[in-house]
Design an enzyme around this catalytic site. Structure first.
Site, PDB file in Angstrom:
ATOM      1  N   HIS A  62       9.103  -3.448   3.550  1.00 46.91           N
ATOM      2  CA  HIS A  62       8.642  -3.662   2.169  1.00 46.91           C
ATOM      3  C   HIS A  62       9.836  -3.916   1.243  1.00 46.91           C
ATOM      4  O   HIS A  62       9.775  -4.768   0.355  1.00 46.91           O
ATOM      5  CB  HIS A  62       7.930  -2.416   1.622  1.00 46.91           C
ATOM      6  CG  HIS A  62       6.706  -2.004   2.372  1.00 46.91           C
ATOM      7  ND1 HIS A  62       6.645  -0.875   3.147  1.00 46.91           N
ATOM      8  CD2 HIS A  62       5.482  -2.572   2.435  1.00 46.91           C
ATOM      9  CE1 HIS A  62       5.437  -0.759   3.656  1.00 46.91           C
ATOM     10  NE2 HIS A  62       4.712  -1.773   3.255  1.00 46.91           N
ATOM     11  N   MET A 107       0.850  -1.198   0.000  1.00 45.85           N
ATOM     12  CA  MET A 107       0.000   0.000   0.000  1.00 45.85           C
ATOM     13  C   MET A 107       0.888   1.251   0.000  1.00 45.85           C
ATOM     14  O   MET A 107       0.447   2.335   0.370  1.00 45.85           O
ATOM     15  CB  MET A 107      -0.935  -0.011   1.202  1.00 45.85           C
ATOM     16  CG  MET A 107      -1.892  -1.203   1.174  1.00 45.85           C
ATOM     17  SD  MET A 107      -3.417  -0.948   2.062  1.00 45.85           S
ATOM     18  CE  MET A 107      -2.806  -0.606   3.692  1.00 45.85           C
TER      19      MET A 107
HETATM   20  O1  PAF Z   1      -0.166  -5.816   3.417  1.00 48.07           O
HETATM   21  C1  PAF Z   1      -0.606  -4.878   2.725  1.00 48.07           C
HETATM   22  O2  PAF Z   1       0.051  -3.837   2.542  1.00 48.07           O
HETATM   23  C2  PAF Z   1      -1.988  -5.005   2.084  1.00 48.07           C
HETATM   24  O3  PAF Z   1      -2.874  -5.649   2.920  1.00 48.07           O
HETATM   25  C3  PAF Z   1      -1.936  -5.661   0.692  1.00 48.07           C
HETATM   26  C4  PAF Z   1      -1.475  -7.108   0.771  1.00 48.07           C
HETATM   27  C5  PAF Z   1      -1.020  -4.868  -0.228  1.00 48.07           C
HETATM   28  C6  PAF Z   1      -3.343  -5.664   0.086  1.00 48.07           C
HETATM   29  O4  PAF Z   1      -3.842  -4.376  -0.051  1.00 48.07           O
END
Ligand code: PAF
Length: 282
Positions: free
Chosen positions: A35, A28
């Site tokens: 990330h 997101m």
């Molecule tokens: O973990 C996240 O950031 C969200 O839940 C995802 C997997 C991108 C789905 O919107």
């Protein structure tokens, strides 16, 4: 960067990637080292890495932080480039939900009736629906998720198996700050005082793991280790703690080597989650 499904299809075609393995890292945005560790993992393992950046309205409930969720697409894009991602897919809401939402959605089943699913009704339906859409749009061979959102990872694995998506689900270890706090985009909401007390979650999980290693096996005993650390920090308000089987999040008692401890707490207005494998990596 692709902003539409058609642009993404073009980028995938241009990269001649159909001959190689495609990796998807769904996010997101508001990217942090957690990330980026997923991006590194994808880049190391596949031929073409797609990072999706989409703040999915469908997984936020009324009164949650959809509007204030941090967004900085240019910064995220630069970070993805620097880590070797090939394509950033950052659609507008109307691109994924042209009718304003999805009429047909993915039912997460009873695995969503516990832990985060209790506090956030509808959340996992929203997560699984958007992940299913991303799988259909990107058609990855592998998708990488972080273990911090363990319930999400288990549900995505289960959806992928039950609906035969044919995508390999790779679950990556939790990345932590120097003091142990699990990285999360929501840590940015914490005041200085809250940030200090937020480590209560990981301190509790560490205590549970020590107790397990010292021979403690009862769920109540291990959970009490977490409760005690959280109780000693007045800015933390425990939402749940549970000892579960990693594979399907069923409660276990006594705990065993394939068990995890999950915790969620409010720290001021911010909801924090964390977990630990009792016999594995922190
Ligand atoms: O973990 C996240 O950031 C969200 O839940 C995802 C997997 C991108 C789905 O919107």
């Amino acid at each position: 960067m692709a902003r539409t499904i058609a642009e993404l299809a073009g980028a995938l075609h241009d990269a001649h990637i159909r001959a190689g393995r495609i990796g998807l890292v769904p996010t997101m945005g508001s990217l942090h080292e957690g990330h980026l560790s997923l991006v590194d993992r994808a880049v190391a393992g596949v031929d073409v890495t797609v990072v999706s950046i989409f703040v999915n309205p469908m997984q936020f409930g009324p009164g949650e932080d959809l509007d204030r969720y941090p967004r900085d697409l240019e910064r995220d894009r630069a970070l993805c480039d620097a880590r070797g991602a090939d394509i950033v897919f950052a659609p507008e809401v109307a691109e994924l939900y042209p009718d304003g939402g999805a009429l047909v959605t993915v039912d997460p089943g009873r695995l969503a009736d516990r832990f985060c699913g209790t506090a956030r009704p509808g959340h996992f339906r929203g997560v699984l629906t958007v992940v299913a859409k991303l799988f259909s749009i990107v058609r990855p061979d592998v998708a990488v998720f972080g273990r911090k959102d363990l319930q999400q990872a288990v549900l995505v694995r289960r959806m992928t198996a039950d609906l035969d998506f044919g995508v390999e689900i790779d679950v990556a270890p939790i990345v932590r700050e120097a003091d142990g706090l699990a990285l999360s985009s929501r840590n940015a909401y914490l005041s200085a005082a809250e940030r200090e007390q937020a480590v209560g979650l990981v301190r509790g999980l560490e205590a549970a793991r020590r107790a397990y290693r010292a021979g403690g096996r009862t769920a109540a005993g291990l959970e009490e280790q977490v409760r005690a650390e959280v109780r000693s920090r007045p800015l933390l308000d425990l939402e749940y703690v549970g000892v579960v089987r990693m594979a399907d999040l069923e409660p276990v008692d006594p705990a065993g080597p394939a068990s995890a401890v999950l915790v969620a707490a409010r720290c001021g207005t911010t909801r924090l989650i964390d977990n630990v494998l009792l016999d594995g990596a922190p």
